[in-house]
Scaffold this motif. Structure first.
Motif, PDB file in Angstrom:
ATOM      1  N   HIS A 191      -6.276 -12.302  -5.302  1.00  0.00           N
ATOM      2  CA  HIS A 191      -5.152 -12.998  -5.931  1.00  0.00           C
ATOM      3  C   HIS A 191      -4.175 -12.027  -6.602  1.00  0.00           C
ATOM      4  O   HIS A 191      -2.968 -12.260  -6.584  1.00  0.00           O
ATOM      5  N   LYS A 192      -4.700 -10.959  -7.172  1.00  0.00           N
ATOM      6  CA  LYS A 192      -3.842  -9.964  -7.824  1.00  0.00           C
ATOM      7  C   LYS A 192      -3.437  -8.839  -6.879  1.00  0.00           C
ATOM      8  O   LYS A 192      -2.580  -8.038  -7.207  1.00  0.00           O
ATOM      9  N   ILE A 224      -1.611  -0.171  -0.211  1.00  0.00           N
ATOM     10  CA  ILE A 224      -1.796  -0.422   1.216  1.00  0.00           C
ATOM     11  C   ILE A 224      -1.375  -1.857   1.496  1.00  0.00           C
ATOM     12  O   ILE A 224      -1.542  -2.737   0.658  1.00  0.00           O
ATOM     13  N   LYS A 225      -0.801  -2.068   2.661  1.00  0.00           N
ATOM     14  CA  LYS A 225      -0.346  -3.396   3.052  1.00  0.00           C
ATOM     15  C   LYS A 225      -1.298  -3.936   4.117  1.00  0.00           C
ATOM     16  O   LYS A 225      -1.592  -3.255   5.094  1.00  0.00           O
ATOM     17  N   VAL A 226      -1.778  -5.164   3.912  1.00  0.00           N
ATOM     18  CA  VAL A 226      -2.689  -5.815   4.846  1.00  0.00           C
ATOM     19  C   VAL A 226      -2.091  -7.170   5.196  1.00  0.00           C
ATOM     20  O   VAL A 226      -1.957  -8.025   4.317  1.00  0.00           O
ATOM     21  N   ALA A 227      -1.704  -7.346   6.448  1.00  0.00           N
ATOM     22  CA  ALA A 227      -1.109  -8.602   6.925  1.00  0.00           C
ATOM     23  C   ALA A 227       0.069  -9.015   6.044  1.00  0.00           C
ATOM     24  O   ALA A 227       0.236 -10.184   5.714  1.00  0.00           O
ATOM     25  N   GLY A 228       0.864  -8.035   5.643  1.00  0.00           N
ATOM     26  CA  GLY A 228       2.050  -8.314   4.842  1.00  0.00           C
ATOM     27  C   GLY A 228       1.795  -8.449   3.350  1.00  0.00           C
ATOM     28  O   GLY A 228       2.728  -8.626   2.577  1.00  0.00           O
ATOM     29  N   ILE A 229       0.554  -8.346   2.914  1.00  0.00           N
ATOM     30  CA  ILE A 229       0.207  -8.457   1.499  1.00  0.00           C
ATOM     31  C   ILE A 229      -0.009  -7.053   0.935  1.00  0.00           C
ATOM     32  O   ILE A 229      -0.764  -6.262   1.497  1.00  0.00           O
ATOM     33  N   ASP A 230       0.656  -6.767  -0.176  1.00  0.00           N
ATOM     34  CA  ASP A 230       0.504  -5.471  -0.834  1.00  0.00           C
ATOM     35  C   ASP A 230      -0.738  -5.458  -1.709  1.00  0.00           C
ATOM     36  O   ASP A 230      -0.957  -6.379  -2.508  1.00  0.00           O
ATOM     37  N   LEU A 234     -11.791  -3.547   4.460  1.00  0.00           N
ATOM     38  CA  LEU A 234     -12.283  -4.517   5.437  1.00  0.00           C
ATOM     39  C   LEU A 234     -12.364  -5.918   4.829  1.00  0.00           C
ATOM     40  O   LEU A 234     -12.042  -6.905   5.496  1.00  0.00           O
ATOM     41  N   HIS A 235     -12.776  -6.011   3.573  1.00  0.00           N
ATOM     42  CA  HIS A 235     -12.758  -7.314   2.897  1.00  0.00           C
ATOM     43  C   HIS A 235     -11.340  -7.889   2.907  1.00  0.00           C
ATOM     44  O   HIS A 235     -11.139  -9.074   3.200  1.00  0.00           O
ATOM     45  N   ALA A 236     -10.353  -7.058   2.596  1.00  0.00           N
ATOM     46  CA  ALA A 236      -8.957  -7.518   2.597  1.00  0.00           C
ATOM     47  C   ALA A 236      -8.528  -7.957   3.990  1.00  0.00           C
ATOM     48  O   ALA A 236      -7.879  -8.998   4.146  1.00  0.00           O
TER      49      ALA A 236
END
Length: 95
Positions: free
Chosen positions: A34-35, A6-12, A58-60
């Protein structure tokens, strides 16, 4: 179905089912920012895995929005409601 990525704000973020999280850490899931990994305890029933996934998601979301300090009780409450809304309104997880 819970997605494997899943991608969250551009972070995989990768999503993994892992044995023994509950026994080792006394939690149903965890996130490593971080990972880029969300881990869910593999022994959970499917609905509990989905609810735990929404909790870690939600944490992400909060982390990627700049909230480094998060209130666990708030995440618990909001994730339970969000999961219920998604599930009972027939949103799906994946294709």
């Amino acid at each position: 179905m819970i997605p494997s990525k899943i991608k969250v704000a551009g972070i995989d973020y990768e999503v993994h089912e892992v044995d023994g999280i509950l026994e080792r850490f006394n939690t149903l899931g965890q996130i490593n920012y971080h990972k880029g990994i969300i881990e869910l305890d593999s022994s959970l029933c499917q609905t509990r895995k989905e609810q735990t996934f929404v909790h870690e998601l939600l944490h992400a979301c909060f982390k990627e929005a700049g909230y480094d300090k998060q209130d666990e009780e708030m995440i618990d409450r909001v994730s339970a409601v969000l999961y219920q809304v998604l599930r009972e309104n027939h949103f799906t997880f994946g294709d």
